[in-house]
Design a protein around this motif. Sequence first.
Motif, short mmCIF file in Angstrom:
data_model
loop_
_atom_site.label_atom_id
_atom_site.label_comp_id
_atom_site.label_asym_id
_atom_site.label_seq_id
_atom_site.Cartn_x
_atom_site.Cartn_y
_atom_site.Cartn_z
N ARG A 170 0.83 -1.21 0.00
CA ARG A 170 0.00 0.00 0.00
C ARG A 170 0.86 1.26 0.00
NH1 ARG A 170 -5.28 -1.05 -1.39
NH2 ARG A 170 -5.96 -2.95 -0.34
N LEU A 171 1.99 1.22 0.71
CA LEU A 171 2.90 2.37 0.72
C LEU A 171 3.44 2.64 -0.67
CD1 LEU A 171 4.45 4.54 2.31
CD2 LEU A 171 6.18 2.80 2.81
N VAL A 172 3.86 1.60 -1.37
CA VAL A 172 4.38 1.76 -2.74
C VAL A 172 3.28 2.28 -3.67
CG1 VAL A 172 5.25 0.49 -4.74
CG2 VAL A 172 6.21 0.06 -2.48
N ARG A 173 2.08 1.71 -3.56
CA ARG A 173 0.97 2.19 -4.40
C ARG A 173 0.65 3.65 -4.11
NH1 ARG A 173 -2.17 -2.59 -2.61
NH2 ARG A 173 -1.00 -4.25 -3.55
N GLY A 174 0.66 3.99 -2.82
CA GLY A 174 0.39 5.37 -2.45
C GLY A 174 1.43 6.34 -2.98
N MET A 175 2.69 5.96 -2.88
CA MET A 175 3.75 6.82 -3.40
C MET A 175 3.62 6.98 -4.92
SD MET A 175 5.30 7.92 -0.79
CE MET A 175 6.67 8.77 -1.56
N THR A 176 3.23 5.91 -5.59
CA THR A 176 3.02 5.99 -7.04
C THR A 176 1.88 6.96 -7.35
OG1 THR A 176 3.79 3.72 -7.32
CG2 THR A 176 2.47 4.65 -9.11
N GLU A 177 0.79 6.85 -6.63
CA GLU A 177 -0.34 7.75 -6.83
C GLU A 177 0.06 9.20 -6.54
OE1 GLU A 177 -3.15 7.10 -8.21
OE2 GLU A 177 -3.15 4.92 -8.14
N LEU A 178 0.87 9.40 -5.52
CA LEU A 178 1.31 10.74 -5.16
C LEU A 178 2.15 11.34 -6.28
CD1 LEU A 178 1.12 12.81 -2.89
CD2 LEU A 178 3.16 11.79 -1.89
N VAL A 179 3.07 10.56 -6.82
CA VAL A 179 3.92 11.04 -7.92
C VAL A 179 3.08 11.38 -9.15
CG1 VAL A 179 5.70 10.30 -9.56
CG2 VAL A 179 6.01 9.89 -7.13
N LEU A 180 2.02 10.60 -9.36
CA LEU A 180 1.13 10.84 -10.51
C LEU A 180 0.17 12.00 -10.28
CD1 LEU A 180 0.29 7.15 -11.47
CD2 LEU A 180 1.82 8.73 -12.68
N ARG A 183 -5.82 7.47 0.33
CA ARG A 183 -6.54 6.21 0.55
C ARG A 183 -5.56 5.05 0.75
NH1 ARG A 183 -10.44 3.23 2.39
NH2 ARG A 183 -11.18 1.59 1.06
N GLN A 184 -4.54 4.95 -0.10
CA GLN A 184 -3.57 3.86 0.02
C GLN A 184 -2.80 3.94 1.33
OE1 GLN A 184 -3.26 1.17 -1.95
NE2 GLN A 184 -4.99 1.97 -3.09
N PHE A 185 -2.41 5.14 1.72
CA PHE A 185 -1.67 5.29 2.97
C PHE A 185 -2.56 4.97 4.18
CE2 PHE A 185 0.88 8.62 0.48
CZ PHE A 185 1.76 7.66 0.03
N THR A 186 -3.83 5.34 4.09
CA THR A 186 -4.76 5.02 5.17
C THR A 186 -4.93 3.51 5.30
OG1 THR A 186 -5.91 7.12 4.84
CG2 THR A 186 -7.12 5.39 6.00
N LEU A 187 -5.02 2.81 4.18
CA LEU A 187 -5.10 1.35 4.20
C LEU A 187 -3.81 0.73 4.74
CD1 LEU A 187 -6.99 0.75 0.85
CD2 LEU A 187 -7.89 0.43 3.17
N ALA A 222 6.95 5.71 8.62
CA ALA A 222 7.14 5.95 7.19
C ALA A 222 5.80 6.18 6.49
CB ALA A 222 7.88 4.78 6.54
N VAL A 223 4.81 5.39 6.87
CA VAL A 223 3.48 5.55 6.27
C VAL A 223 2.86 6.88 6.72
CG1 VAL A 223 1.16 4.59 6.07
CG2 VAL A 223 3.13 3.06 6.08
N LEU A 224 2.99 7.21 7.98
CA LEU A 224 2.46 8.48 8.48
C LEU A 224 3.13 9.67 7.80
CD1 LEU A 224 2.13 7.52 12.21
CD2 LEU A 224 0.25 8.30 10.74
N ASP A 225 4.43 9.57 7.57
CA ASP A 225 5.15 10.64 6.88
C ASP A 225 4.64 10.79 5.45
OD1 ASP A 225 7.37 12.60 6.79
OD2 ASP A 225 8.15 11.21 5.27
N ALA A 226 4.45 9.66 4.77
CA ALA A 226 3.92 9.71 3.40
C ALA A 226 2.49 10.26 3.39
CB ALA A 226 3.97 8.31 2.78
N LEU A 227 1.70 9.88 4.39
CA LEU A 227 0.34 10.40 4.50
C LEU A 227 0.36 11.91 4.70
CD1 LEU A 227 -2.72 9.89 4.69
CD2 LEU A 227 -2.40 9.42 7.13
N ALA A 270 -0.53 17.26 2.47
CA ALA A 270 0.05 18.57 2.13
C ALA A 270 -0.09 18.84 0.63
CB ALA A 270 1.51 18.62 2.55
N SER A 271 0.13 17.81 -0.17
CA SER A 271 -0.02 17.97 -1.61
C SER A 271 -1.46 18.34 -1.98
CB SER A 271 0.38 16.67 -2.32
OG SER A 271 0.30 16.82 -3.72
#
Length: 93
Positions: free
Chosen positions: A34-44, A52-56, A66-71, A76-77
């Motif tokens: 989920r972290l990888v998917r979330g980072m991909t979505e963020l970059v896109l 949603r991915q980070f919450t999951l 690491a997940v909380l930081d990405a969230l 912020a984005s």
Amino acid sequence: TLRFAALAVFVAGTAQAQRAASDAAARRAEAEGRLVRGMTELVLGNDSSAVRQFTLALRAAPGDAAVLDALAEAHASARDWPSALDAAEQAAA
């Protein structure tokens, strides 16, 4: 006999410990995916999908910094400053 009962309890406890370790590994793998998917979505630029991915991921790995930081970054984005600050504070705790 008492020895047999003790052995049965030991074997049952060992099996339970193995299942718990297996469950923990599965949850960690889920969180990482989920972290990888979330980072991909963020970059896109898909901020809401990233959130949603980070919450999951947090459901699988509660409190993971690491997940909380990405969230926090995803919020912020999306310019959701209160949520970004909340996630960042949790990551730092």
